[in-house]
Design a protein around this motif. Structure first.
Motif, PDB file in Angstrom:
ATOM      1  N   SER A 107       0.822  -1.212   0.000  1.00 19.62           N
ATOM      2  CA  SER A 107       0.000   0.000   0.000  1.00 19.62           C
ATOM      3  C   SER A 107       0.857   1.264   0.000  1.00 19.62           C
ATOM      4  CB  SER A 107      -0.949   0.000   1.205  1.00 19.62           C
ATOM      5  OG  SER A 107      -0.239  -0.191   2.416  1.00 19.62           O
ATOM      6  N   SER A 108       1.973   1.255   0.727  1.00 17.73           N
ATOM      7  CA  SER A 108       2.876   2.406   0.698  1.00 17.73           C
ATOM      8  C   SER A 108       3.503   2.569  -0.682  1.00 17.73           C
ATOM      9  CB  SER A 108       3.979   2.255   1.753  1.00 17.73           C
ATOM     10  OG  SER A 108       3.463   2.338   3.056  1.00 17.73           O
ATOM     11  N   ALA A 109       3.909   1.463  -1.284  1.00 17.65           N
ATOM     12  CA  ALA A 109       4.513   1.529  -2.614  1.00 17.65           C
ATOM     13  C   ALA A 109       3.528   2.088  -3.634  1.00 17.65           C
ATOM     14  CB  ALA A 109       4.990   0.141  -3.040  1.00 17.65           C
ATOM     15  N   TYR A 110       2.272   1.688  -3.513  1.00 27.21           N
ATOM     16  CA  TYR A 110       1.243   2.185  -4.442  1.00 27.21           C
ATOM     17  C   TYR A 110       1.021   3.676  -4.253  1.00 27.21           C
ATOM     18  CZ  TYR A 110      -3.295   2.652  -6.761  1.00 27.21           C
ATOM     19  OH  TYR A 110      -4.340   3.057  -7.565  1.00 27.21           O
ATOM     20  N   LEU A 111       0.896   4.126  -3.012  1.00 29.56           N
ATOM     21  CA  LEU A 111       0.699   5.552  -2.763  1.00 29.56           C
ATOM     22  C   LEU A 111       1.869   6.361  -3.316  1.00 29.56           C
ATOM     23  CD1 LEU A 111      -0.888   7.872  -1.394  1.00 29.56           C
ATOM     24  CD2 LEU A 111       0.499   7.453   0.644  1.00 29.56           C
ATOM     25  N   VAL A 333       6.960 -12.759  -0.371  1.00 36.59           N
ATOM     26  CA  VAL A 333       7.191 -11.413   0.127  1.00 36.59           C
ATOM     27  C   VAL A 333       5.867 -10.839   0.595  1.00 36.59           C
ATOM     28  CG1 VAL A 333       8.043  -9.101  -0.411  1.00 36.59           C
ATOM     29  CG2 VAL A 333       9.073 -11.092  -1.538  1.00 36.59           C
ATOM     30  N   GLY A 334       5.817 -10.320   1.828  1.00 41.72           N
ATOM     31  CA  GLY A 334       4.556  -9.756   2.310  1.00 41.72           C
ATOM     32  C   GLY A 334       4.703  -9.081   3.652  1.00 41.72           C
ATOM     33  N   ILE A 401       5.900 -17.208  -4.904  1.00 41.99           N
ATOM     34  CA  ILE A 401       4.552 -17.711  -4.615  1.00 41.99           C
ATOM     35  C   ILE A 401       3.672 -16.604  -4.048  1.00 41.99           C
ATOM     36  CG2 ILE A 401       5.299 -20.099  -4.242  1.00 41.99           C
ATOM     37  CD1 ILE A 401       5.013 -19.473  -1.170  1.00 41.99           C
ATOM     38  N   SER A 402       2.374 -16.735  -4.310  1.00 43.28           N
ATOM     39  CA  SER A 402       1.371 -15.845  -3.714  1.00 43.28           C
ATOM     40  C   SER A 402       0.144 -16.682  -3.373  1.00 43.28           C
ATOM     41  CB  SER A 402       1.006 -14.715  -4.672  1.00 43.28           C
ATOM     42  OG  SER A 402       0.072 -13.844  -4.066  1.00 43.28           O
ATOM     43  N   PRO A 403       0.163 -17.327  -2.201  1.00 45.16           N
ATOM     44  CA  PRO A 403      -0.913 -18.257  -1.835  1.00 45.16           C
ATOM     45  C   PRO A 403      -2.083 -17.580  -1.117  1.00 45.16           C
ATOM     46  CG  PRO A 403       0.835 -18.390  -0.216  1.00 45.16           C
ATOM     47  CD  PRO A 403       1.261 -17.343  -1.214  1.00 45.16           C
ATOM     48  N   ILE A 412      -0.230  -6.167  -4.883  1.00 45.27           N
ATOM     49  CA  ILE A 412       0.928  -5.415  -5.347  1.00 45.27           C
ATOM     50  C   ILE A 412       2.134  -6.328  -5.570  1.00 45.27           C
ATOM     51  CG2 ILE A 412       2.534  -3.554  -4.770  1.00 45.27           C
ATOM     52  CD1 ILE A 412      -0.272  -2.587  -5.368  1.00 45.27           C
ATOM     53  N   LYS A 413       2.314  -7.301  -4.690  1.00 45.60           N
ATOM     54  CA  LYS A 413       3.491  -8.161  -4.814  1.00 45.60           C
ATOM     55  C   LYS A 413       3.410  -9.045  -6.057  1.00 45.60           C
ATOM     56  CE  LYS A 413       5.574  -6.442  -1.378  1.00 45.60           C
ATOM     57  NZ  LYS A 413       6.689  -5.509  -1.643  1.00 45.60           N
ATOM     58  N   LEU A 414       2.213  -9.320  -6.547  1.00 38.87           N
ATOM     59  CA  LEU A 414       2.094 -10.036  -7.817  1.00 38.87           C
ATOM     60  C   LEU A 414       2.653  -9.182  -8.954  1.00 38.87           C
ATOM     61  CD1 LEU A 414       0.998 -12.200  -9.771  1.00 38.87           C
ATOM     62  CD2 LEU A 414      -1.187 -10.958  -9.739  1.00 38.87           C
ATOM     63  N   ILE A 415       2.261  -7.913  -8.994  1.00 47.55           N
ATOM     64  CA  ILE A 415       2.741  -7.016 -10.045  1.00 47.55           C
ATOM     65  C   ILE A 415       4.259  -6.840  -9.920  1.00 47.55           C
ATOM     66  CG2 ILE A 415       2.411  -4.772 -11.123  1.00 47.55           C
ATOM     67  CD1 ILE A 415      -0.052  -6.657 -11.028  1.00 47.55           C
ATOM     68  N   GLU A 416       4.729  -6.752  -8.690  1.00 42.94           N
ATOM     69  CA  GLU A 416       6.174  -6.605  -8.465  1.00 42.94           C
ATOM     70  C   GLU A 416       6.929  -7.813  -9.002  1.00 42.94           C
ATOM     71  OE1 GLU A 416       8.241  -6.754  -4.361  1.00 42.94           O
ATOM     72  OE2 GLU A 416       7.795  -4.633  -4.694  1.00 42.94           O
TER      73      GLU A 416
END
Length: 524
Positions: A107-111, A333-334, A401-403, A412-416
């Motif tokens: 959320s910080s990265a998006y802002l 990553v999360g 992975i993004s489970p 966001i971490k998917l796009i990253e």
């Protein structure tokens, strides 16, 4: 006493409100007298007023700081960025109660990505955080270089020394000490939950009177745009005293859509339990709603047909070439939020044993604060905590992975991971809002057996992994460039103010006692 034909509790609340209003007016008059004495160079009178009412004199601290800052710019030309008239290129106030210190979470990265787009549009930016709750149990925050997108950063209840922001409330330091003692006790086998109680998640807390006054005192530069970070802060717009400014809200998540998902998992959201009418009332306090993905944008359009709703997905700068990795490492990553904790716990309990049975040498690296909420970890798992630069981890890992099994907004971490050109295994929940763009580049698995099998296959087949990495990078380049993601936002900013939709005041039943919003705790 006031003669009022209501119930006793109503009369007492009204009397208390009137007393508070009278006190604030008297304080304003005293402060005006102090300022007049200083302007007239009546030092004895000013000193007398400050001595009798020291709290009034504290209101001068921002003016003193700004004067010292201007003196520093004059004394050291070229070392400090020169100030410009806010009206020269346009000014925007960003109002946030996130702990924004850099791109440390999604959320910080998006802002910050949105703010960078506004900056490139010619706007200068000021960051206002009206609540010291963002400190949680951390008495000091260290601002990362990407915070330079803001011309000014002001956090209530803080003192800034270069990149370090210190909390002035000593109770925050005591909370940090208690948390440290609780951690030590846990390592010693003692369970002392009172010392480890998480701080409330500041994003969703109601604005206090002190928060409101902070906005009124510090949103001083005339603004073309007010940008609320999350719907909860649209209630702060009126307190900025900027009726001519356009108002926008960053809708990171559609919170009212999340309750059913968490209920199905027997879990609770870490941010807020928000019903749909309340959420739409909050979003309706803005002229522009910035949705992070199209499905949620369509939902808001149906409920708020008189508001402008645009989609601005997370923009990234892709790496130069695919990165298939050269290890047997799996990367997660999360940050420490409920969707990440629930998803990672499911992976560790149900997927990891199956994966290790297929690939015994596989290793799971967990980066980010999510590791704080994960208890005992199985063999082959390493908790890295906060990692300042994820580049090397992404480069070397074989599979990302993004489970996730619940959540909203854009993952966001998917796009990253797409931008890093990685082979990805993810659930359908992860792909919400970008299914069309991302599915061809991702191995989608929703059961533990499917997830383990897809991950093992990618670990065992470098050629297959390389091909998927190439598709991931192609998707990132095609769909998530800044030029494409923020075109609608740039168009809104470029239009004259009278061409933008005017929004009415935000009305939140929850803040009026209807009880439609329940706040959840969030570890800090």
């Amino acid at each position: 006493a006031i003669a009022y034909p209501g119930a006793p509790d109503t009369r007492s609340r009204l009397q208390a409100a009137l007393d508070l209003r009278r006190a604030s007016l008297l304080r304003a008059l005293r402060f005006e007298a102090l300022v007049d004495a200083l302007r007239a160079q009546s030092w004895a009178e000013a000193a007398s007023l400050a001595w009798r009412h020291p709290a009034d004199a504290l209101l001068l601290r921002e003016a003193v700081r700004d004067r010292l800052w201007r003196a520093l710019r004059r004394a050291v030309p070229g070392r400090v960025r020169p100030a410009k008239d806010p009206a020269e290129a346009g000014f925007a106030w960003v109002i946030s109660r996130q702990r924004v210190i850099g791109g440390t979470n999604g959320s910080s990265a998006y802002l910050l990505s949105l703010c960078t787009a506004l900056r490139r549009q010619g706007l200068r930016l000021g960051f206002l955080c009206p609540s010291p709750m963002v400190f949680g149990r951390w008495p000091a925050l260290v601002l990362r270089p990407e915070m330079a997108v803001f011309d000014s950063i002001r956090i209530r209840g803080s003192l800034r020394l270069g990149p370090v922001v210190l909390a002035t409330d000593p109770r925050i330091a005591l909370k940090a000490l208690a948390a440290g003692l609780g951690a030590l006790a846990g390592k010693a086998g003692l369970d002392l939950p009172g010392l480890r109680r998480p701080a409330p998640y500041a994003v969703s807390q109601p604005l206090t009177r002190a928060d409101q006054l902070f906005l009124a005192r510090h949103a001083t530069a005339p603004a073309r745009l007010l940008l609320a970070d999350y719907a909860f802060l649209t209630e702060g717009f009126p307190y900025t005293l900027q009726p001519e400014a356009s108002r926008a809200v960053v809708m990171h998540d559609l919170f009212s859509s999340r309750a059913a998902q968490f209920d199905g998992l027997g879990a609770t959201d870490s941010v807020a339990l928000l019903d749909e009418p309340t959420e739409m009332a909050l979003l309706g306090g803005a002229d522009l709603v910035i949705a992070i993905q199209p499905e949620e944008a369509d939902t808001v359009r149906r409920h708020l047909p008189r508001r402008q709703v645009i989609v601005a997905s997370m923009a990234i700068e892709p790496v130069a070439a695919p990165q298939p990795g050269n290890t047997q490492d799996v990367l997660f990553v999360g940050s420490n939020t409920a969707p990440n904790v629930i998803g990672l716990r499911w992976f560790l309990d149900d997927v990891w044993p199956r994966l290790r049975a297929r690939v015994p040498q596989a290793r799971l690296l967990v980066a980010g604060t999510v590791g704080r909420a994960i208890g005992p970890i199985p063999e082959g798992v390493r908790l890295l905590g906060h990692v300042a630069d994820l580049g090397a981890l992404y480069r070397d890992a074989a599979v990302v992975i993004s489970p996730l099994r619940a959540g909203s907004g854009l993952k966001i971490k998917l796009i990253e991971a797409l931008g890093h050109g990685k082979a990805i295994v993810a659930t359908s929940t992860t792909l919400q809002g970008v299914d069309r763009e991302a599915r061809p580049a991702v191995s989608v698995a929703d059961t533990a057996e499917e997830f383990a099998s897809a991950t093992a296959t990618l670990l065992a087949d470098p050629a297959l992994r390389a091909a998927q990495c190439a598709r991931a990078l192609a998707a990132a380049t095609a769909y998530f460039s800044a030029e494409g993601c923020y075109a609608a936002l740039r168009d809104f900013i470029a239009r004259p103010p009278d061409a933008r939709t005017t929004a009415g005041p935000a009305v939140s039943p929850a803040r009026e006692g209807a009880g439609s919003t329940a706040m959840a705790g969030h570890p800090s």
